[in-house]
Design an enzyme around this catalytic site. Structure first.
Site, PDB file in Angstrom:
ATOM      1  CE  LYS A   1       0.300   1.731   4.419  1.00 57.56           C
ATOM      2  NZ  LYS A   1       0.448   3.129   4.865  1.00 57.56           N
TER       3      LYS A   1
ATOM      4  CE  LYS B   1      -0.343  -5.232  13.458  1.00 58.38           C
ATOM      5  NZ  LYS B   1       0.911  -5.509  14.166  1.00 58.38           N
TER       6      LYS B   1
ATOM      7  CG  HIS C   1      -3.019  -0.061   7.898  1.00 61.03           C
ATOM      8  ND1 HIS C   1      -2.650  -1.117   7.097  1.00 61.03           N
ATOM      9  CD2 HIS C   1      -1.904   0.691   8.035  1.00 61.03           C
ATOM     10  CE1 HIS C   1      -1.374  -1.009   6.772  1.00 61.03           C
ATOM     11  NE2 HIS C   1      -0.910   0.087   7.323  1.00 61.03           N
TER      12      HIS C   1
ATOM     13  CE  LYS D   1       2.679   8.839  10.793  1.00 59.94           C
ATOM     14  NZ  LYS D   1       3.425   7.565  10.769  1.00 59.94           N
TER      15      LYS D   1
END
Length: 485
Positions: A143, A177, A235, A333
């Site tokens: 991606k 995951k 995501h 962030k």
């Protein structure tokens, strides 16, 4: 659709880059050490950097030795026998010439493009022109696939001209995951949860992807994409789909993907009014993270910027299962902690039979799915507080871990790329993203970006080390909810 044969070689384009060194080479090493790589399977790393095979292996050895899992020297010697390095330019037929001798006998090669997405189409054309592609070849794309719907379609058309759709593996490492895959098992392997998994019992859902790091030297890329396109489009929407999708008929890749596409098509489109009331953009300024003073995004970039480093929004899914259940998404962030988490908040009991203090003790059930830094699934139930007490029964919340990961602290936690690489080698596409999934996600995200533009919604400043602009709290509080701790 014919079953894909097992791959016999993987070519890592961008093999000297950060992703290959941190994730791909270590994942392939651990697959080898654990006996999962097929006999005779080869690994060819390639990049423009001139480097000998010995130098490349020394770098790989040093990188692996620094990992917490440690390095088994005997396993590495066996792994090294599989590995080669070739300096090549992947964007032209001539530039790929040094690679051809390494693929002469390859029956089912995998081409892994750990490269800038802007090069995907050019590399595919070059691979075909060089005669390196056959019917059993497959390609892996990192991606993001494009920057918006239009550029995504251009990339998909260019790649699809060389590789059939069932040979294209668009990778999202979150889907590798253990806990994400366990969510599928939790929902569809138990009669307990699925009957409760709808708007009759679920109050709301939260998905948080918080990072403590700043953008740093990635700003040339990040300034063009921002948090919406870099994180939420891929995501976070993938996680939303796994939470919200209907039960697939089986575990066939097309069955899973069909259900995810239905969710994306059911997402309510953003309008100008919703942009103002149901979303917030933010950009971090100077602050303190982890006890250290850090600079703001514009200081890192060196000039003013209108790019968001934080997004929080409310998404609504307009179908029978989820009508009226808000999905709150936030990512950013320079937040105070690194956390990727899904929270399924159930509704309170319709009537409390408890009096006095026990009534105040009562809390609604909650299912918390942690993806990082630790992976766990925890269900909070209510039970009686042990012991004697005058004035009636007291209640307490009881968190139950549903994950074996915590129960086996000595077990190595696999890199998310390991199961995905194994599926690529075996030709299993269930955990990868289909073209129409990518394009439906971009269609919705483009709508959010367009609504922001129409509403002149600019990023609000927030100090590094905080949970984003105050508007992120107002957004969820307007709906009578609060972000999970």
């Amino acid at each position: 659709m014919a079953e894909a044969p097992q791959a016999d070689v993987i070519v890592l384009f961008g093999g000297a880059g950060d992703l290959a060194r941190r994730m791909l080479i270590p994942s392939l090493y651990f697959l080898h050490a654990d006996g999962f790589l097929p006999d005779g399977f080869r690994i060819v790393a390639t990049a423009r950097t001139e480097m000998s095979r010995e130098d490349f292996l020394q770098h790989a050895h040093d990188d692996l030795a620094k990992r917490a899992e440690g390095l088994d020297e005997a396993a590495f010697r066996g792994f090294a026998e599989r590995v080669d390095y070739v300096a090549a330019d992947a964007t032209s037929e001539v530039g790929l010439a040094p690679l051809k001798p390494h693929l002469e006998n390859a029956r089912a090669p995998v081409f892994y493009l750990a490269l800038s997405p802007s090069l995907f189409g050019k590399v595919c054309v070059a691979l075909a022109a060089a005669g390196l592609v056959n019917d059993d070849s497959r390609i892996v794309l990192e991606k993001p696939i494009g920057r918006d719907l239009e550029t995504s379609r251009i990339t998909n058309i260019a790649v699809g001209a060389v590789f059939d759709e069932d040979r294209i593996f668009r990778i999202d490492h979150y889907l590798g995951k253990e806990t994400v895959q366990n969510l599928i098992a939790l929902r569809f392997a138990n009669t307990l949860f699925e009957p409760l998994w709808d708007n009759r019992t679920v109050d709301h859902v939260q998905i948080t992807v918080a990072e403590t790091e700043g953008v740093g030297e990635r700003w040339p890329y990040y300034d063009e994409y921002g948090a919406l396109r870099d994180m939420l489009q891929n995501h976070m929407l993938q996680l939303l789909c796994l939470v919200a999708m209907e039960p697939p008929s089986d575990m066939h890749p097309e069955s899973l993907r069909n259900e995810k596409v239905k969710v994306l098509r059911s997402l309510r489109r953003f309008t100008r009014a919703e942009a103002q009331n149901a979303s917030i953009r933010g950009q971090y300024g100077p602050g303190v993270v982890g006890g250290s003073q850090v600079t703001g995004y514009e200081q890192e970039r060196g000039q003013p910027s209108g790019t968001e480093t934080f997004v929080a929004l409310r998404a609504d899914i307009d179908n029978w299962r989820w009508a009226g259940v808000p999905f709150f998404l936030r990512t950013g962030k320079r937040l105070p902690e690194r956390r990727t988490q899904i929270v399924i908040q159930f509704k309170p009991v319709p009537h409390s039979i408890f009096d006095g203090a026990a009534r105040e003790d009562l809390q609604a059930n909650r299912l918390v799915i942690d993806l990082q830094p630790d992976e766990d699934i925890e269900l909070t139930l209510m039970n009686k507080t042990p012991g004697l007490a005058r004035g009636g029964m007291r209640l307490q919340s009881l968190p139950l871990s549903l994950s074996l990961l915590r129960a086996s602290p000595g077990q190595r936690r696999r890199i998310a790329y390991e199961p995905l690489l194994l599926d690529i080698i075996d030709g299993h596409g269930a955990l990868f993203v289909r073209r129409d999934e990518v394009e439906e996600a971009w269609r919705w995200v483009d709508g959010v970006a367009d609504a922001w533009r129409e509403a002149s919604l600019t990023p609000k400043p927030y100090p590094a080390g905080s949970w984003g602009p105050s508007g992120a709290f107002a957004l969820i509080e307007r709906a009578g909810r609060a972000w999970a701790d």
